[in-house]
Design an enzyme around this catalytic site. Structure first.
Site, PDB file in Angstrom:
ATOM      1  N   ASP A   1     -36.532  22.814 -16.018  1.00 50.44           N
ATOM      2  CA  ASP A   1     -35.341  22.722 -15.712  1.00 50.44           C
ATOM      3  C   ASP A   1     -35.302  21.102 -15.978  1.00 50.44           C
ATOM      4  O   ASP A   1     -36.422  20.235 -15.805  1.00 50.44           O
ATOM      5  CB  ASP A   1     -35.278  22.650 -14.236  1.00 50.44           C
ATOM      6  N   TRP A   2     -34.553  20.008 -15.703  1.00 50.31           N
ATOM      7  CA  TRP A   2     -34.511  18.686 -15.553  1.00 50.31           C
ATOM      8  C   TRP A   2     -35.213  17.748 -15.017  1.00 50.31           C
ATOM      9  O   TRP A   2     -34.500  18.295 -13.651  1.00 50.31           O
ATOM     10  CB  TRP A   2     -33.027  18.177 -15.985  1.00 50.31           C
TER      11      TRP A   2
END
Length: 784
Positions: free
Chosen positions: A282-283
């Site tokens: 995930d970012w």
């Protein structure tokens, strides 16, 4: 000492720890202390992926170490508005990759559609609709030049009722969630778009999902049985469907960050489930270099420069990460690209239809397609759930005067295409509440959006072609029928004409990524409902809800005759609602989660875990309830919910009959599976062990669809668990045959010592009906 060398030493120590790990004797081995599992396995290559891997290995064999490393980390670029990008390698004709939000429709672009969000799909209980929706969504991603759609969401599963992202997923039930995820993966990837199934795993709150100051990310502490039977279950279905990507989550899992958790990625995902694709962070979810590489992370977003990039190249040259590990990362990524046919000359260039700035001059690329118009509408329609209809208040019968109230009835004041969500100024209603979008919510009475909501907020939001609000749709109907329509969207205590045939109060419960809701009802909204009900004998309440909403402050008021949970219906919100209100369409949605009478019924699962005591800097979320969330918990504790899982009313009635159970004599009922590992686990887990059949008849006066549900009591587990559903459409007096196949996995429980699914000998109670608490047919399956 460089960070790469330090992480290399830590990785080697972890490998030694794995070799010296104690024998697993019970579930306590896992709780709060994630076991190490090394090395990261190379893809075993299932027959479905053989051709793609042959091409991928030949392709990766041409690359330099630096080029392989560049495939593993995102780059920031201004030529398009992709959520994440992998750079092109021109010398081998690789165009790069575009990763785009989100699973409910492409975000931050023009010429795209706002589809019904996950919760609405869950409420539909409709596999075919989920598949068609996925095909339509993916077609827009493809036209826009997106290679990877960041969805569907199967985590959070809904353990915490206040979670700001529950609406992005399908349901609190792993079976329903997994079945719809399977169809979504299959439908999306049939168009050639890679699905990124997220968030892996046990990601159940927004509060402290990321480190804040000196406080670390929350650790989801759970045992191995709970992991397999609840949170891993829908991911297993997605892997079985062939997903090309899994996104690891922000939280820690038993004390180890999800994106560097070797047990989760190397063991559960890549070994036990035979996952063929690649894992992306995930970012900003990566917290180490060598450790995350050795633990099974294959790609990092939004940029590889912090921990990987040159540092990963150095780690290979100094031996901290093997060259074979980087080869496997690159090969998994390229294999997914080949598997979906994205090497084809007709696949649009990455990000070609996703402008970096939609307000600047750019090429017009049309994503939407009129041929999917009916699917968009049907998704909105079937996501509405009618839970109260006293005195046959609905459908409306030729009303002469309708009065419409509530802040959610109108079109939002603005919608900003740049980020695919409402402007921040539209998030509050007077003193309704304020919030901080980081990790906490200020004290308030609730969160609501000023205008009808078509989705929740954050990265899961999507773009509308238009927004059909309830007010606009009712206005069009009033014009057609020559009906009077009064409205007041501002007052909390509006004037009401007592001769109104119906007073509709349209309100909402908003939720968004980045924060958990402050509570599950708000006095501001309830006061509007009660004030209208005090003056109108036929008050119909509609919630567009991106979260569970308690209703007991008003639901027993004698003038509140109907209640509808509209969920997050997308751009056809108003059109679908009005069609249902007038009976042009019949309600068929069911609750994909339960609504209790009070917060206390959640037994502490209504709010996220916070840092406290000796864990003031290391918040711990202990999943001590095990598999007992939602209806499983209410059944176990003998708590009667206000509206149970699977519940929903119709304008017609149905009768069930003829339950029959047949064991498949050609399938082994040995205690443990013996098949080879395929995508999704051992192949005989998917063998049909038994088949349950029954009949359903429309006994009412209008055509309708009913969700027939099968529940099974597995020895030693919850009283009952959903293990099948069908949704036939029946004419008046029409009858349909129902068939529920039960696989080995459906009937098994996880044996933590054997590390296998165990099919127990004995009796399995069976229940068939229209909700988790309305089950008129009962029977028994005996396995010996």
């Amino acid at each position: 000492m460089s960070s790469s060398v330090l992480y290399g030493i830590l990785g080697l120590l972890a490998c030694q720890a794995a070799a010296q790990a104690d024998v697993i004797t019970d579930d306590s081995y896992f709780y709060g202390d994630s076991p190490p599992f090394y090395p990261s396995p190379n893809a075993t290559v299932s027959s479905n992926w053989a051709a793609a891997y042959e091409k991928a290995r030949a392709f990766v064999g041409q690359l330099t170490l630096e080029e392989k490393v560049n495939l593993t980390g995102g780059v920031r670029q201004s030529e398009n508005g992709c959520s994440g990008s992998i750079a092109a390698i021109p010398r081998v004709n690789f165009p790069g990759l575009c990763l785009s939000d989100a699973g409910n429709g492409i975000r931050s672009v023009d010429y795209a559609t706002s589809w019904a969000s996950g919760w609405s799909v869950g409420a539909s209980f409709n596999r075919e609709l989920a598949h068609k929706r996925a095909v339509g969504i993916a077609s827009e991603f493809r036209k826009k030049g997106s290679n990877i759609a960041l969805g569907p969401v199967v985590g959070p599963l809904g353990r915490v009722a206040e979670n700001g992202r529950n609406w992005e997923g399908f349901s609190n039930d792993p079976y329903l969630c997994g079945a719809l995820a399977y169809e979504t993966v299959q439908g999306s990837q049939s168009v050639g778009v890679i699905t990124s199934v997220k968030h892996f795993v046990a990601y159940e709150q927004e509060t402290y999902r990321n480190p804040v100051g000196n406080v670390s990310s929350v650790s989801s502490n759970l045992d191995d049985k709970t992991m397999h039977e609840l949170y891993l279950w829908p991911f297993q279905d997605a892997v079985h469907a062939g997903t090309g990507n899994i996104m690891c989550s922000y939280n820690q899992i038993n004390g180890s960050w999800a994106c560097q958790n070797s047990w989760a990625m190397n063991n559960l995902l890549k070994t036990e489930l035979g996952f063929q694709g690649f894992v992306v962070s995930d970012w900003g979810g990566q917290h180490s270099g060598v450790a995350s590489a050795n633990a099974g992370l294959d790609m990092v977003m939004p940029t590889g420069s912090t921990y990987w990039g040159d540092n990963l190249t150095l780690a290979v040259t100094n031996g901290s990460v093997t060259a074979a590990r980087v080869d496997d990362m690159a090969t998994r990524i390229i294999a997914a690209w080949y598997q979906m046919g994205q090497d084809s000359s007709d696949y649009p260039a990455p990000g070609s239809g996703i402008p970096y700035d939609v307000s600047a001059p750019h090429e017009k690329v049309i994503g939407w397609d009129k041929s999917y118009k009916d699917i968009v509408y049907q998704g909105a329609l079937e996501g509405h759930v009618l839970v109260k209809n006293a005195n046959n208040a609905l459908p409306l019968q030729s009303p002469q005067l309708i009065s419409l109230y509530g802040y959610s009835a109108k079109t939002p004041d603005s919608f900003y295409v740049g980020n695919g969500e409402w402007n921040e100024g539209d998030y509050s209603l007077g003193e309704n509440a304020t919030y901080t979008a980081a990790n906490s919510v200020e004290e308030g009475t609730g969160i609501a959006v000023n205008g009808t909501i078509i989705s929740g907020g954050g990265s899961g939001a999507n773009m509308p072609m238009y927004i059909s609000s309830p007010f606009e749709a009712l206005t069009a109907r009033a014009q057609e029928d020559y009906t009077g329509l009064y409205w007041d969207f501002e007052s909390t205590d509006p004037e009401v004409d007592p001769t109104s045939d119906a007073c509709i109060v349209d309100v909402n419960a908003f939720a968004s990524e980045g924060w958990d809701r402050p509570n599950l009802h708000d006095d501001y909204t309830d006061s509007i409902i009660l004030n209208v009900a005090a003056k109108c004998a036929n008050t119909i309440v509609v919630f567009q809800n991106a979260g569970a909403r308690l209703v007991d402050t008003f639901i027993d008021h004698p003038n509140v005759t109907a209640l509808i949970f509209a969920h997050v219906p997308g751009q056809d919100s108003g059109k679908a609602l009005v069609s249902l209100l007038y009976g042009d369409e019949n309600f068929s949605g069911k609750m994909p989660y339960s609504i209790p009478k009070n917060e206390s019924d959640y037994a502490g699962l209504d709010a996220p875990s916070l840092p406290e005591g000796e864990f003031a800097y290391f918040p711990q979320s202990n999943f001590s309830e095990g598999v007992y969330i939602d209806y499983r918990a209410f059944d176990a504790k003998n708590i009667t919910p206000r509206y149970e899982f699977g519940f929903g009313l119709s304008y017609t009635t149905f009768a069930f009959s003829g339950l029959n159970v047949a064991l498949n004599g050609s399938v082994s009922t040995a205690s443990y599976p013996t098949g080879q590992i395929v995508e999704g686990g051992q192949e005989d887990l998917w063998d049909v062990v038994a088949t349950v059949t029954a009949s359903i008849t429309n006994t009412g006066s209008v055509k309708g669809a009913e969700v027939a549900q099968l529940y099974v009591g597995i020895p030693g587990g919850p009283v009952k668990q959903l293990r099948g559903f069908e949704k036939p459409v029946l004419e008046v007096n029409g009858t349909a045959s129902l068939t529920f196949p039960l696989t080995r996995r459906d009937l098994s429980s996880w044996d933590t010592v054997a590390q296998k699914w165990e099919l127990q000998q004995g009796s399995y109670p069976l229940y068939v009906g229209s909700s988790s608490r309305d089950l008129p047919l009962t029977g028994t399956l005996t396995i010996s």
